[in-house]
Design a protein around this motif. Structure first.
Motif, PDB file in Angstrom:
ATOM      1  N   PRO A  36       0.636  -1.493   0.045  1.00 30.39           N
ATOM      2  CA  PRO A  36       0.030   0.015  -0.003  1.00 30.39           C
ATOM      3  C   PRO A  36       0.724   1.526   0.072  1.00 30.39           C
ATOM      4  O   PRO A  36       0.479   2.143   0.013  1.00 30.39           O
ATOM      5  CB  PRO A  36      -0.798  -0.186   1.246  1.00 30.39           C
ATOM      6  N   GLN A  63      -5.340   0.457   3.919  1.00 33.99           N
ATOM      7  CA  GLN A  63      -4.152  -0.437   3.206  1.00 33.99           C
ATOM      8  C   GLN A  63      -4.754  -1.240   2.226  1.00 33.99           C
ATOM      9  O   GLN A  63      -4.274  -1.122   0.964  1.00 33.99           O
ATOM     10  CB  GLN A  63      -3.338  -1.210   4.326  1.00 33.99           C
ATOM     11  N   SER A  66      -5.630   0.906  -0.849  1.00 33.35           N
ATOM     12  CA  SER A  66      -4.354   1.548  -1.439  1.00 33.35           C
ATOM     13  C   SER A  66      -3.435   0.481  -2.281  1.00 33.35           C
ATOM     14  O   SER A  66      -3.106   0.318  -3.494  1.00 33.35           O
ATOM     15  CB  SER A  66      -3.227   1.931  -0.377  1.00 33.35           C
ATOM     16  N   VAL A  67      -3.502  -0.722  -1.614  1.00 28.31           N
ATOM     17  CA  VAL A  67      -3.026  -1.951  -2.511  1.00 28.31           C
ATOM     18  C   VAL A  67      -3.748  -2.207  -3.721  1.00 28.31           C
ATOM     19  O   VAL A  67      -3.083  -2.396  -4.802  1.00 28.31           O
ATOM     20  CB  VAL A  67      -3.055  -3.085  -1.638  1.00 28.31           C
TER      21      VAL A  67
END
Length: 143
Positions: A36, A63, A66-67
């Motif tokens: 992330p 996270q 974001s990943v």
């Protein structure tokens, strides 16, 4: 492109070692592990670190978003797309705590994909940077 090409994204975070974001081999795209982090900074969305760089707290939802965004960046820059993912291996550092949130977000992100990718989720003790999730993906590219 030749039959086996390196893919370096201009949007995804820089790799933490000597490896490309992905490699294209024929009509397959193999992504290196994607976390992330944000490109051009040490910032990790959803992570609070102490002065020594240890995790104080983290938000698996932030996270995970974001990943997924970073994976999309690499796929799209390589000429593939989210719906062309074939296989995904997911690494979580706290399976018991984080799996329900991650699994819910997975369902949201893939709800409109006619054939979602195969998936394996592993609980591990740590990742190379202070993150709680990383994805290893394979996708098709071209027709």
């Amino acid at each position: 492109m030749s039959n086996s090409d390196r893919v370096d994204s201009q949007k995804a975070p820089e790799p933490v070692g000597l490896y490309p974001h992905a490699r294209r081999v024929g009509n397959l795209l193999f992504l290196s592990g994607v976390g992330p982090r944000e490109r051009g900074s040490k910032k990790i969305p959803g992570v609070e670190l102490d002065a020594q760089g240890n995790i104080v707290s983290y938000d698996i939802e932030t996270q995970t978003h974001s990943v997924f965004r970073n994976v999309r960046y690499i796929l799209e820059e390589a000429g593939s797309s989210w719906d062309r993912l074939v296989d995904v291996t997911v690494y979580l550092t706290d399976m018991k705590k984080d799996f329900p949130t991650y699994n819910r977000l997975w369902a949201e992100y893939f709800k409109d994909v006619p054939t979602p990718p195969c998936r394996t989720t592993l609980g591990i003790t740590a990742l190379p940077t202070p993150i709680a999730i990383e994805l290893k993906c394979m996708a098709t590219i071209g027709d």
